[in-house]
Design a protein around this motif. Structure first.
Motif, PDB file in Angstrom:
ATOM      1  N   LEU A  74      29.008  29.949  13.232  1.00 35.02           N
ATOM      2  CA  LEU A  74      28.926  29.323  11.908  1.00 35.02           C
ATOM      3  C   LEU A  74      27.695  28.429  11.781  1.00 35.02           C
ATOM      4  CD1 LEU A  74      32.660  28.405  11.194  1.00 35.02           C
ATOM      5  CD2 LEU A  74      31.238  30.031   9.935  1.00 35.02           C
ATOM      6  N   VAL A  75      27.421  27.646  12.798  1.00 33.39           N
ATOM      7  CA  VAL A  75      26.241  26.773  12.764  1.00 33.39           C
ATOM      8  C   VAL A  75      24.962  27.606  12.741  1.00 33.39           C
ATOM      9  CG1 VAL A  75      24.958  25.041  14.081  1.00 33.39           C
ATOM     10  CG2 VAL A  75      27.428  24.815  13.804  1.00 33.39           C
ATOM     11  N   ALA A  76      24.919  28.671  13.528  1.00 32.39           N
ATOM     12  CA  ALA A  76      23.740  29.543  13.539  1.00 32.39           C
ATOM     13  C   ALA A  76      23.542  30.223  12.182  1.00 32.39           C
ATOM     14  CB  ALA A  76      23.874  30.592  14.637  1.00 32.39           C
ATOM     15  N   LEU A  77      24.620  30.650  11.550  1.00 30.41           N
ATOM     16  CA  LEU A  77      24.525  31.291  10.237  1.00 30.41           C
ATOM     17  C   LEU A  77      23.974  30.324   9.198  1.00 30.41           C
ATOM     18  CD1 LEU A  77      25.087  33.784   8.484  1.00 30.41           C
ATOM     19  CD2 LEU A  77      27.406  32.882   8.133  1.00 30.41           C
ATOM     20  N   VAL A  78      24.451  29.099   9.223  1.00 30.16           N
ATOM     21  CA  VAL A  78      23.949  28.089   8.288  1.00 30.16           C
ATOM     22  C   VAL A  78      22.469  27.827   8.547  1.00 30.16           C
ATOM     23  CG1 VAL A  78      24.109  25.644   7.657  1.00 30.16           C
ATOM     24  CG2 VAL A  78      26.182  27.017   7.854  1.00 30.16           C
ATOM     25  N   ALA A  79      22.072  27.719   9.802  1.00 32.90           N
ATOM     26  CA  ALA A  79      20.665  27.459  10.130  1.00 32.90           C
ATOM     27  C   ALA A  79      19.774  28.612   9.679  1.00 32.90           C
ATOM     28  CB  ALA A  79      20.523  27.226  11.630  1.00 32.90           C
ATOM     29  N   VAL A  80      20.209  29.850   9.916  1.00 31.84           N
ATOM     30  CA  VAL A  80      19.410  31.014   9.513  1.00 31.84           C
ATOM     31  C   VAL A  80      19.264  31.073   8.004  1.00 31.84           C
ATOM     32  CG1 VAL A  80      19.447  33.544   9.418  1.00 31.84           C
ATOM     33  CG2 VAL A  80      19.859  32.378  11.578  1.00 31.84           C
ATOM     34  N   LEU A  81      20.350  30.853   7.282  1.00 30.00           N
ATOM     35  CA  LEU A  81      20.266  30.896   5.815  1.00 30.00           C
ATOM     36  C   LEU A  81      19.408  29.763   5.259  1.00 30.00           C
ATOM     37  CD1 LEU A  81      23.889  31.944   4.839  1.00 30.00           C
ATOM     38  CD2 LEU A  81      21.800  33.313   4.699  1.00 30.00           C
ATOM     39  N   HIS A  82      19.398  28.637   5.931  1.00 27.91           N
ATOM     40  CA  HIS A  82      18.551  27.537   5.486  1.00 27.91           C
ATOM     41  C   HIS A  82      17.072  27.878   5.683  1.00 27.91           C
ATOM     42  CE1 HIS A  82      17.411  23.520   4.445  1.00 27.91           C
ATOM     43  NE2 HIS A  82      16.764  23.356   5.600  1.00 27.91           N
ATOM     44  N   VAL A  83      16.758  28.506   6.811  1.00 26.90           N
ATOM     45  CA  VAL A  83      15.376  28.900   7.099  1.00 26.90           C
ATOM     46  C   VAL A  83      14.918  29.989   6.133  1.00 26.90           C
ATOM     47  CG1 VAL A  83      13.883  30.015   8.812  1.00 26.90           C
ATOM     48  CG2 VAL A  83      15.440  28.191   9.507  1.00 26.90           C
ATOM     49  N   VAL A  84      15.799  30.949   5.855  1.00 26.59           N
ATOM     50  CA  VAL A  84      15.457  32.051   4.950  1.00 26.59           C
ATOM     51  C   VAL A  84      15.250  31.534   3.538  1.00 26.59           C
ATOM     52  CG1 VAL A  84      16.367  34.187   3.935  1.00 26.59           C
ATOM     53  CG2 VAL A  84      16.587  33.780   6.369  1.00 26.59           C
ATOM     54  N   GLY A  85      15.995  30.507   3.150  1.00 26.09           N
ATOM     55  CA  GLY A  85      15.816  29.907   1.833  1.00 26.09           C
ATOM     56  C   GLY A  85      16.691  30.517   0.760  1.00 26.09           C
ATOM     57  N   ALA A  86      17.752  31.177   1.124  1.00 28.47           N
ATOM     58  CA  ALA A  86      18.666  31.742   0.134  1.00 28.47           C
ATOM     59  C   ALA A  86      19.552  30.609  -0.387  1.00 28.47           C
ATOM     60  CB  ALA A  86      19.499  32.848   0.753  1.00 28.47           C
ATOM     61  N   GLU A  87      19.111  29.978  -1.495  1.00 29.02           N
ATOM     62  CA  GLU A  87      19.753  28.760  -2.004  1.00 29.02           C
ATOM     63  C   GLU A  87      21.223  28.961  -2.378  1.00 29.02           C
ATOM     64  OE1 GLU A  87      19.418  24.705  -3.271  1.00 29.02           O
ATOM     65  OE2 GLU A  87      17.760  25.910  -2.538  1.00 29.02           O
ATOM     66  N   LEU A  88      21.513  29.956  -3.201  1.00 24.48           N
ATOM     67  CA  LEU A  88      22.891  30.156  -3.663  1.00 24.48           C
ATOM     68  C   LEU A  88      23.802  30.574  -2.508  1.00 24.48           C
ATOM     69  CD1 LEU A  88      24.890  30.214  -5.990  1.00 24.48           C
ATOM     70  CD2 LEU A  88      24.228  32.579  -6.403  1.00 24.48           C
ATOM     71  N   VAL A  89      23.318  31.490  -1.690  1.00 21.86           N
ATOM     72  CA  VAL A  89      24.106  31.930  -0.542  1.00 21.86           C
ATOM     73  C   VAL A  89      24.277  30.788   0.449  1.00 21.86           C
ATOM     74  CG1 VAL A  89      24.184  33.554   1.384  1.00 21.86           C
ATOM     75  CG2 VAL A  89      23.355  34.312  -0.848  1.00 21.86           C
ATOM     76  N   PHE A  90      23.218  29.989   0.633  1.00 23.09           N
ATOM     77  CA  PHE A  90      23.266  28.880   1.570  1.00 23.09           C
ATOM     78  C   PHE A  90      24.356  27.887   1.173  1.00 23.09           C
ATOM     79  CE2 PHE A  90      21.815  24.551   2.704  1.00 23.09           C
ATOM     80  CZ  PHE A  90      21.878  24.670   4.076  1.00 23.09           C
ATOM     81  N   THR A  91      24.428  27.532  -0.109  1.00 30.30           N
ATOM     82  CA  THR A  91      25.423  26.572  -0.583  1.00 30.30           C
ATOM     83  C   THR A  91      26.834  27.102  -0.361  1.00 30.30           C
ATOM     84  OG1 THR A  91      23.874  25.840  -2.268  1.00 30.30           O
ATOM     85  CG2 THR A  91      26.167  25.223  -2.579  1.00 30.30           C
TER      86      THR A  91
END
Length: 171
Positions: free
Chosen positions: A74-91
């Motif tokens: 879960l932490v890795a998924l959040v970090a990857v999505l933050h780096v990728v910049g997918a704002e809606l998916v990240f939230t």
């Protein structure tokens, strides 16, 4: 008065409010309380082994490892999505990830407490009964010694109290 005594339910039986079935409540002995913290499947798994307590400890350590892996993913998924910049998916993932982490935190605490309980006197008593094929019932008498690490060790006063059939306060 005799009719009211005859109609009284047996001790440690209660009616499940959801199913209406009779269920057996745990007794007040330390071994009963210990048994209540493990499912019948976990207890059966441990009884099929020569050494029940190490089997329970192994099972709990595996579960703790699974919870740790879920947290890491879960932490890795959040970090990857933050780096990728997918704002809606990240939230959305952060929100669901926080809910998931809260649930996993409860599971870690529960399994850690159960793992700690496997080193208590009640666990040793339950294990001795399980090894004798007693289906987890207390077979060690209060004056008996308990074998630990291949040596015969006289139990302490506290161990004698926990191995007896008398109720144990605070458990």
């Amino acid at each position: 008065e005799a009719d009211s005594e005859a109609a009284a339910p047996p001790p440690y039986l209660a009616t499940d409010p959801l199913t209406g079935r009779q269920v057996r409540l745990p007794g007040h002995r330390a071994t009963d309380v210990f048994e209540a913290h493990f499912s019948s499947g976990e207890r059966a798994f441990a009884r099929r082994r020569n050494e029940p307590l190490p089997a329970l400890r192994w099972l709990l350590r595996v579960r703790l490892g699974v919870w740790s892996a879920i947290v890491a993913c879960l932490v890795a998924l959040v970090a990857v999505l933050h780096v990728v910049g997918a704002e809606l998916v990240f939230t959305t993932v952060v929100t669901l990830g926080c809910l998931g982490l809260a649930g996993v935190t409860l599971l870690v605490a529960w399994d850690a407490a159960r793992l700690r309980a496997t080193w208590g006197a009640a666990a040793v008593t339950w294990s001795a009964g399980a090894r004798e094929g007693a289906m987890g019932r207390n077979k060690v008498e209060s004056g008996d010694s308990i074998e630990l690490d291949g040596s015969n060790v006289e139990p302490t006063r506290r161990w004698r109290d926990l191995a007896s059939d008398t109720p144990v306060a605070g458990l």
